[in-house]
Design a protein around this motif. Structure first.
Motif, PDB file in Angstrom:
ATOM      1  N   GLU A  15       0.864  -1.186   0.000  1.00 57.11           N
ATOM      2  CA  GLU A  15       0.000   0.000   0.000  1.00 57.11           C
ATOM      3  C   GLU A  15       0.898   1.232   0.000  1.00 57.11           C
ATOM      4  OE1 GLU A  15      -2.281  -3.300   1.698  1.00 57.11           O
ATOM      5  OE2 GLU A  15      -0.426  -2.416   2.377  1.00 57.11           O
ATOM      6  N   ASP A  30       1.622  -0.834  -8.183  1.00 54.52           N
ATOM      7  CA  ASP A  30       1.432  -1.491  -9.481  1.00 54.52           C
ATOM      8  C   ASP A  30       1.613  -3.000  -9.349  1.00 54.52           C
ATOM      9  OD1 ASP A  30       0.881   0.843 -10.848  1.00 54.52           O
ATOM     10  OD2 ASP A  30       2.915   1.081 -11.630  1.00 54.52           O
ATOM     11  N   GLN A  33      -1.495  -4.505  -7.981  1.00 58.14           N
ATOM     12  CA  GLN A  33      -2.549  -4.481  -8.999  1.00 58.14           C
ATOM     13  C   GLN A  33      -2.364  -5.616 -10.004  1.00 58.14           C
ATOM     14  OE1 GLN A  33      -3.187  -0.540 -10.746  1.00 58.14           O
ATOM     15  NE2 GLN A  33      -2.247   0.320  -8.912  1.00 58.14           N
ATOM     16  N   HIS A  34      -1.134  -5.842 -10.413  1.00 60.47           N
ATOM     17  CA  HIS A  34      -0.869  -6.921 -11.374  1.00 60.47           C
ATOM     18  C   HIS A  34      -1.107  -8.296 -10.764  1.00 60.47           C
ATOM     19  CE1 HIS A  34       0.427  -4.314 -14.549  1.00 60.47           C
ATOM     20  NE2 HIS A  34       1.318  -3.738 -13.758  1.00 60.47           N
ATOM     21  N   LEU A  36      -3.343  -8.964  -8.458  1.00 59.10           N
ATOM     22  CA  LEU A  36      -4.790  -9.143  -8.320  1.00 59.10           C
ATOM     23  C   LEU A  36      -5.465  -9.458  -9.650  1.00 59.10           C
ATOM     24  CD1 LEU A  36      -5.578  -6.214  -5.886  1.00 59.10           C
ATOM     25  CD2 LEU A  36      -5.921  -8.638  -5.414  1.00 59.10           C
ATOM     26  N   THR A  37      -4.923  -9.006 -10.724  1.00 60.48           N
ATOM     27  CA  THR A  37      -5.507  -9.051 -12.076  1.00 60.48           C
ATOM     28  C   THR A  37      -6.755  -8.177 -12.126  1.00 60.48           C
ATOM     29  OG1 THR A  37      -6.756 -11.121 -11.772  1.00 60.48           O
ATOM     30  CG2 THR A  37      -4.499 -11.319 -12.590  1.00 60.48           C
ATOM     31  N   ASP A  38      -7.856  -8.673 -12.647  1.00 63.56           N
ATOM     32  CA  ASP A  38      -9.047  -7.855 -12.865  1.00 63.56           C
ATOM     33  C   ASP A  38      -9.818  -7.616 -11.570  1.00 63.56           C
ATOM     34  OD1 ASP A  38      -8.539  -7.757 -15.579  1.00 63.56           O
ATOM     35  OD2 ASP A  38      -9.660  -9.586 -15.974  1.00 63.56           O
ATOM     36  N   VAL A  39      -9.919  -6.346 -11.175  1.00 62.66           N
ATOM     37  CA  VAL A  39     -10.667  -5.976  -9.969  1.00 62.66           C
ATOM     38  C   VAL A  39     -12.151  -5.920 -10.315  1.00 62.66           C
ATOM     39  CG1 VAL A  39     -11.067  -4.141  -8.271  1.00 62.66           C
ATOM     40  CG2 VAL A  39      -8.731  -4.719  -8.966  1.00 62.66           C
ATOM     41  N   VAL A  60     -10.256  -5.350  -1.633  1.00 59.64           N
ATOM     42  CA  VAL A  60     -10.291  -5.317  -3.097  1.00 59.64           C
ATOM     43  C   VAL A  60     -10.541  -6.746  -3.549  1.00 59.64           C
ATOM     44  CG1 VAL A  60      -8.987  -4.884  -5.207  1.00 59.64           C
ATOM     45  CG2 VAL A  60      -8.730  -3.358  -3.255  1.00 59.64           C
ATOM     46  N   SER A  62     -10.889  -9.354  -6.634  1.00 51.14           N
ATOM     47  CA  SER A  62     -10.548  -9.557  -8.040  1.00 51.14           C
ATOM     48  C   SER A  62     -11.133 -10.885  -8.500  1.00 51.14           C
ATOM     49  CB  SER A  62      -9.029  -9.556  -8.218  1.00 51.14           C
ATOM     50  OG  SER A  62      -8.476 -10.743  -7.685  1.00 51.14           O
ATOM     51  N   LEU A  85     -10.895   5.136  -8.824  1.00 45.51           N
ATOM     52  CA  LEU A  85      -9.940   4.145  -9.306  1.00 45.51           C
ATOM     53  C   LEU A  85      -9.044   4.836 -10.306  1.00 45.51           C
ATOM     54  CD1 LEU A  85     -12.181   1.015  -9.896  1.00 45.51           C
ATOM     55  CD2 LEU A  85     -10.608   1.419  -8.016  1.00 45.51           C
ATOM     56  N   ILE A  87      -6.499   3.958 -13.120  1.00 40.53           N
ATOM     57  CA  ILE A  87      -6.085   2.828 -13.950  1.00 40.53           C
ATOM     58  C   ILE A  87      -4.735   3.144 -14.574  1.00 40.53           C
ATOM     59  CG2 ILE A  87      -6.732   1.322 -15.866  1.00 40.53           C
ATOM     60  CD1 ILE A  87      -8.722   1.311 -13.475  1.00 40.53           C
TER      61      ILE A  87
END
Length: 89
Positions: A15, A30, A33-34, A36-39, A60, A62, A85, A87
């Motif tokens: 975080e 980042d 985020q990668h 997790l893939t698709d949130v 979050v 995903s 969000l 992106i």
């Protein structure tokens, strides 16, 4: 090479926090985020709540799994939270 803004402070749990005057914005790296893939859903904390650094404050979700978001700072949340969000490109 990744763009790492100099005004962000990072936690070991991926975080970050950006402080601007009396307000702080929290996000995830980042890398997180990668991973997790698709949130598909974000559960925000209750408004006005006191949060301690290191405490789970949001979730979050995903397509892979839900993941807790831990607060990098102790704070009281504002009466209203404006979720957004960002992106990455």
């Amino acid at each position: 090479m990744a763009n790492i803004p100099s005004d962000l402070k990072y936690a070991k749990s991926h975080e970050w926090v950006r402080v601007s005057g009396p307000l702080a914005t929290v996000g995830i790296t980042d890398h997180a985020q990668h991973e997790l893939t698709d949130v598909v859903f974000v559960e925000l904390p209750e408004t006005g709540r006191k949060i301690k650094a290191g405490e789970a404050c949001a979730v979050v979700e995903s397509v892979r799994r839900p993941s807790d978001i831990y607060s990098p700072v102790s704070a009281r949340l504002p009466k209203s939270i404006k979720p957004s969000l960002i992106i990455p490109h």
